[in-house]
Design a protein around this motif. Structure first.
Motif, PDB file in Angstrom:
ATOM      1  N   GLN A 132       0.766  -1.163  -0.103  1.00 47.33           N
ATOM      2  CA  GLN A 132       0.000  -0.040   0.091  1.00 47.33           C
ATOM      3  C   GLN A 132       0.957   1.451  -0.004  1.00 47.33           C
ATOM      4  OE1 GLN A 132      -3.316  -0.103  -0.105  1.00 47.33           O
ATOM      5  NE2 GLN A 132      -3.121  -2.466  -0.778  1.00 47.33           N
ATOM      6  N   GLU A 133       2.071   1.225   0.612  1.00 49.42           N
ATOM      7  CA  GLU A 133       3.040   2.338   0.953  1.00 49.42           C
ATOM      8  C   GLU A 133       3.730   2.682  -0.463  1.00 49.42           C
ATOM      9  OE1 GLU A 133       4.830   3.229   4.462  1.00 49.42           O
ATOM     10  OE2 GLU A 133       3.624   1.622   5.428  1.00 49.42           O
ATOM     11  N   GLU A 134       3.753   3.827  -0.837  1.00 49.42           N
ATOM     12  CA  GLU A 134       4.458   4.142  -2.341  1.00 49.42           C
ATOM     13  C   GLU A 134       6.015   4.142  -1.915  1.00 49.42           C
ATOM     14  OE1 GLU A 134       4.750   7.378  -5.746  1.00 49.42           O
ATOM     15  OE2 GLU A 134       3.864   8.012  -3.908  1.00 49.42           O
ATOM     16  N   ARG A 135       6.290   4.398  -0.681  1.00 49.36           N
ATOM     17  CA  ARG A 135       7.726   4.396  -0.185  1.00 49.36           C
ATOM     18  C   ARG A 135       8.303   3.171  -0.317  1.00 49.36           C
ATOM     19  NH1 ARG A 135       8.654   5.489   5.221  1.00 49.36           N
ATOM     20  NH2 ARG A 135      10.978   5.225   5.449  1.00 49.36           N
TER      21      ARG A 135
ATOM     22  N   ASP B 214       6.249  -3.031   6.733  1.00 49.74           N
ATOM     23  CA  ASP B 214       6.682  -1.610   6.470  1.00 49.74           C
ATOM     24  C   ASP B 214       8.224  -1.471   6.070  1.00 49.74           C
ATOM     25  OD1 ASP B 214       8.269  -1.980   8.698  1.00 49.74           O
ATOM     26  OD2 ASP B 214       6.962  -0.653  10.028  1.00 49.74           O
ATOM     27  N   TYR B 215       8.358  -0.219   5.727  1.00 49.22           N
ATOM     28  CA  TYR B 215       9.809  -0.040   5.420  1.00 49.22           C
ATOM     29  C   TYR B 215      10.953  -0.539   6.090  1.00 49.22           C
ATOM     30  CZ  TYR B 215      13.595   2.716   2.983  1.00 49.22           C
ATOM     31  OH  TYR B 215      14.789   3.047   2.408  1.00 49.22           O
TER      32      TYR B 215
END
Length: 152
Positions: A32-35, A93-94
């Motif tokens: 979901q997160e572009e980064r 997450d990242y």
């Protein structure tokens, strides 16, 4: 994969990098997160390049080193790679994606470190030493790049 020789081990390492690249690419669109998607793209490209680099080691290594038996040193498959990559990368997450990829690299380096002390012929010592050096260099480079990306 049944690892019996140093050649098998190198091939297995190559496949591990390829598997990791494929999983990162496969899970990218579900993230979901572009980064994190950008990170996964970068990591997938990096792993694909490592796969190609390890393949070159395989091609250029002395036959004597590749045929040296290693199974006495390995009691089980040294690194556990997840088989199903649908969920893990897509839901991380990242920092967690970085930790998971770094963990693979740490395990490969630990394995090569262990084998360095057990390699008996000079050709095998040199081969494992070169692979370890390459993995260490790439892990450091990867850490620097992902830190820079995280700063943006």
């Amino acid at each position: 994969m049944d690892i019996r020789t140093f050649g098998d081990l190198i091939d297995w390492t190559r496949q591990l990098h390829g598997h990791l690249a494929a999983c990162l690419r496969h899970c990218r669109d579900s993230q979901q997160e572009e980064r994190v998607r950008y990170l996964m793209d970068y990591l997938a490209d990096h792993e694909a390049k490592l796969e190609a680099t390890v393949a070159e080691f395989e091609k250029q290594a002395p036959a004597r080193a590749l045929k040296t038996y290693v199974y006495d040193f390995l009691k089980h498959q040294p690194i556990k790679a997840h088989d199903d990559c649908n969920k893990p990368f897509a839901e991380l997450d990242y920092a967690a994606v970085c930790r998971l990829v770094f963990d693979y690299h740490d395990q490969v380096m630990a394995l090569y470190n262990e084998l360095m002390g057990r390699a008996e012929i000079p050709e095998t010592q040199e081969l494992v030493g070169s692979l370890l050096e390459m993995e260490e260099h790439e892990a450091m480079r990867l850490a620097r790049q992902t830190e820079r990306m995280d700063d943006l």
